[in-house]
Design a protein around this motif. Structure first.
Motif, PDB file in Angstrom:
ATOM      1  N   LEU A 200       0.822  -1.204   0.000  1.00 30.06           N
ATOM      2  CA  LEU A 200       0.000   0.000   0.000  1.00 30.06           C
ATOM      3  C   LEU A 200       0.861   1.261   0.000  1.00 30.06           C
ATOM      4  N   THR A 201       1.934   1.249   0.840  1.00 28.56           N
ATOM      5  CA  THR A 201       2.804   2.421   0.932  1.00 28.56           C
ATOM      6  C   THR A 201       3.517   2.695  -0.382  1.00 28.56           C
ATOM      7  N   ASP A 202       4.036   1.602  -1.023  1.00 23.30           N
ATOM      8  CA  ASP A 202       4.756   1.771  -2.296  1.00 23.30           C
ATOM      9  C   ASP A 202       3.831   2.329  -3.369  1.00 23.30           C
ATOM     10  N   LYS A 203       2.607   1.795  -3.440  1.00 19.88           N
ATOM     11  CA  LYS A 203       1.664   2.304  -4.445  1.00 19.88           C
ATOM     12  C   LYS A 203       1.372   3.797  -4.226  1.00 19.88           C
ATOM     13  N   LEU A 204       1.216   4.151  -2.938  1.00 23.33           N
ATOM     14  CA  LEU A 204       0.927   5.550  -2.628  1.00 23.33           C
ATOM     15  C   LEU A 204       2.092   6.448  -3.031  1.00 23.33           C
ATOM     16  N   LEU A 205       3.311   5.996  -2.739  1.00 27.32           N
ATOM     17  CA  LEU A 205       4.489   6.784  -3.092  1.00 27.32           C
ATOM     18  C   LEU A 205       4.633   6.924  -4.600  1.00 27.32           C
ATOM     19  N   ILE A 206       4.349   5.832  -5.339  1.00 35.11           N
ATOM     20  CA  ILE A 206       4.422   5.893  -6.804  1.00 35.11           C
ATOM     21  C   ILE A 206       3.389   6.881  -7.338  1.00 35.11           C
ATOM     22  N   PHE A 207       2.198   6.804  -6.764  1.00 33.70           N
ATOM     23  CA  PHE A 207       1.138   7.703  -7.215  1.00 33.70           C
ATOM     24  C   PHE A 207       1.533   9.163  -6.985  1.00 33.70           C
ATOM     25  N   LEU A 208       2.079   9.449  -5.805  1.00 35.43           N
ATOM     26  CA  LEU A 208       2.476  10.820  -5.496  1.00 35.43           C
ATOM     27  C   LEU A 208       3.614  11.281  -6.414  1.00 35.43           C
ATOM     28  N   ALA A 209       4.575  10.345  -6.688  1.00 36.99           N
ATOM     29  CA  ALA A 209       5.700  10.700  -7.552  1.00 36.99           C
ATOM     30  C   ALA A 209       5.220  10.994  -8.971  1.00 36.99           C
ATOM     31  N   LEU A 210       4.333  10.124  -9.468  1.00 39.01           N
ATOM     32  CA  LEU A 210       3.805  10.338 -10.810  1.00 39.01           C
ATOM     33  C   LEU A 210       2.989  11.628 -10.890  1.00 39.01           C
ATOM     34  N   ALA A 211       2.205  11.861  -9.835  1.00 41.78           N
ATOM     35  CA  ALA A 211       1.403  13.077  -9.817  1.00 41.78           C
ATOM     36  C   ALA A 211       2.311  14.313  -9.812  1.00 41.78           C
ATOM     37  N   LEU A 212       3.386  14.245  -9.017  1.00 46.26           N
ATOM     38  CA  LEU A 212       4.334  15.359  -8.964  1.00 46.26           C
ATOM     39  C   LEU A 212       5.006  15.561 -10.315  1.00 46.26           C
ATOM     40  N   PHE A 213       5.380  14.441 -10.938  1.00 44.02           N
ATOM     41  CA  PHE A 213       6.029  14.520 -12.245  1.00 44.02           C
ATOM     42  C   PHE A 213       5.090  15.146 -13.283  1.00 44.02           C
ATOM     43  N   LEU A 214       3.858  14.640 -13.319  1.00 41.24           N
ATOM     44  CA  LEU A 214       2.892  15.165 -14.285  1.00 41.24           C
ATOM     45  C   LEU A 214       2.595  16.641 -14.027  1.00 41.24           C
ATOM     46  N   ALA A 215       2.486  16.989 -12.754  1.00 45.26           N
ATOM     47  CA  ALA A 215       2.219  18.389 -12.423  1.00 45.26           C
ATOM     48  C   ALA A 215       3.372  19.283 -12.870  1.00 45.26           C
ATOM     49  N   THR A 216       4.609  18.771 -12.672  1.00 43.60           N
ATOM     50  CA  THR A 216       5.778  19.547 -13.086  1.00 43.60           C
ATOM     51  C   THR A 216       5.825  19.719 -14.602  1.00 43.60           C
ATOM     52  N   VAL A 217       5.569  18.619 -15.307  1.00 44.72           N
ATOM     53  CA  VAL A 217       5.569  18.686 -16.781  1.00 44.72           C
ATOM     54  C   VAL A 217       4.505  19.655 -17.278  1.00 44.72           C
ATOM     55  N   LEU A 218       3.316  19.546 -16.699  1.00 43.65           N
ATOM     56  CA  LEU A 218       2.240  20.450 -17.106  1.00 43.65           C
ATOM     57  C   LEU A 218       2.597  21.909 -16.816  1.00 43.65           C
ATOM     58  N   TYR A 219       3.262  22.104 -15.690  1.00 44.00           N
ATOM     59  CA  TYR A 219       3.654  23.458 -15.325  1.00 44.00           C
ATOM     60  C   TYR A 219       4.681  24.015 -16.314  1.00 44.00           C
ATOM     61  N   ILE A 220       5.643  23.154 -16.690  1.00 40.08           N
ATOM     62  CA  ILE A 220       6.666  23.584 -17.651  1.00 40.08           C
ATOM     63  C   ILE A 220       6.039  23.876 -19.006  1.00 40.08           C
ATOM     64  N   LEU A 221       5.165  22.966 -19.450  1.00 38.35           N
ATOM     65  CA  LEU A 221       4.502  23.165 -20.746  1.00 38.35           C
ATOM     66  C   LEU A 221       3.678  24.450 -20.737  1.00 38.35           C
ATOM     67  N   LYS A 222       3.033  24.681 -19.606  1.00 42.00           N
ATOM     68  CA  LYS A 222       2.233  25.896 -19.502  1.00 42.00           C
ATOM     69  C   LYS A 222       3.098  27.147 -19.645  1.00 42.00           C
ATOM     70  N   LYS A 223       4.274  27.150 -18.978  1.00 42.11           N
ATOM     71  CA  LYS A 223       5.155  28.309 -19.037  1.00 42.11           C
ATOM     72  C   LYS A 223       5.771  28.485 -20.425  1.00 42.11           C
ATOM     73  N   ARG A 224       6.008  27.356 -21.081  1.00 44.68           N
ATOM     74  CA  ARG A 224       6.624  27.458 -22.409  1.00 44.68           C
ATOM     75  C   ARG A 224       5.619  27.838 -23.477  1.00 44.68           C
ATOM     76  N   LEU A 225       4.449  27.264 -23.402  1.00 48.68           N
ATOM     77  CA  LEU A 225       3.464  27.513 -24.444  1.00 48.68           C
ATOM     78  C   LEU A 225       2.603  28.742 -24.148  1.00 48.68           C
ATOM     79  N   PHE A 226       2.382  29.008 -22.890  1.00 48.88           N
ATOM     80  CA  PHE A 226       1.557  30.154 -22.526  1.00 48.88           C
ATOM     81  C   PHE A 226       2.284  30.990 -21.482  1.00 48.88           C
ATOM     82  N   PRO A 227       3.378  31.631 -21.837  1.00 47.18           N
ATOM     83  CA  PRO A 227       4.183  32.390 -20.848  1.00 47.18           C
ATOM     84  C   PRO A 227       3.440  33.598 -20.321  1.00 47.18           C
ATOM     85  N   PHE A 228       2.437  34.059 -21.035  1.00 49.84           N
ATOM     86  CA  PHE A 228       1.728  35.269 -20.601  1.00 49.84           C
ATOM     87  C   PHE A 228       0.679  34.943 -19.552  1.00 49.84           C
ATOM     88  N   LEU A 229       0.388  33.616 -19.308  1.00 57.33           N
ATOM     89  CA  LEU A 229      -0.631  33.255 -18.313  1.00 57.33           C
ATOM     90  C   LEU A 229      -0.046  33.251 -16.938  1.00 57.33           C
TER      91      LEU A 229
END
Length: 229
Positions: A200-229
């Protein structure tokens, strides 16, 4: 009258011999049916020895009474009874030895079965722990791979977009936090291996890591594609 009086102790002695004989037979059967442990068998054997001691004493008393008989016919009759009782006692002793042998074999087999079951259980627990440790190691490697991917993405962002310095610092902080989480996972793997609570703990950690990764990627894409937002 004297002859009648003499018959009384003979009759009593004979009755006691029969009583001890029956008690010994019952005790031998108890030994044959004894499930263990050896301490219980030892107690039963002690009781049988005591009964044999009393039986042997009564047979000797009857033999002495036979020798003291005035009539030869009475003497020979009693001696024949004494001989029969001795044969019966020898038969009971043989049955006693056989019952002890059978009981000890049964107890030994039972102890061997319990030992084998314990070894199988230990082997199964060892296999389970090894499997859990291997799974935890694989998950840790996957998390480290994600960490490396995030580092590469951060480096590419720094080279191509100078205006994302603040974002880069945020990502670096997130990366450091993720490394700290990896250390926590390392410690968690040892604790989880001990208490079998890894999944259970490993699954939770993987989920949090993936969520963090996806959030970071989305944040980077947002800044690159929509820097004025």
């Amino acid at each position: 009258m004297a002859a009648a009086a003499a018959c009384v102790p003979v009759r009593v002695c004979h009755q006691e011999i029969v009583k001890f004989d029956l008690e010994i037979k019952a005790a031998v059967q108890d030994i044959r049916d004894c499930p263990g442990p050896l301490s219980a068998l030892t107690e039963l054997n002690a009781a049988v020895k005591e009964k044999f001691r009393h039986l042997r004493g009564r047979i000797q008393e009857l033999e002495q009474m036979a020798k003291e008989q005035d009539k030869e016919s009475d003497k020979q009759a009693l001696l024949r009874e004494v001989e029969n009782h001795k044969k019966q006692m020898l038969s009971n002793q043989a049955a006693w030895r056989k019952a002890n042998l059978a009981c000890k074999i049964a107890i030994d087999n039972s102890e061997k079965d319990q030992l084998l079951q314990g070894r199988d259980s230990l082997r199964q627990r060892k296999t389970t722990k090894e499997s859990l440790a291997e799974s935890a190691s694989n998950i840790t490697e996957s998390l480290m791979g994600i960490s490396r991917m995030m580092s590469q993405q951060v480096q590419q962002s720094e080279e191509t977009v100078q205006t994302l310095a603040n974002s880069s610092r945020t990502i670096l902080e997130a990366n450091e936090e993720f490394k700290s989480m990896s250390g926590t996972i390392q410690l968690g793997r040892k604790l989880i291996t001990k208490y079998n609570r890894r999944e259970l703990t490993d699954k939770l950690l993987i989920f949090l890591a993936l969520a963090l990764f996806l959030a970071t990627v989305l944040y980077i894409l947002k800044k690159r594609l929509f820097p004025f937002l």
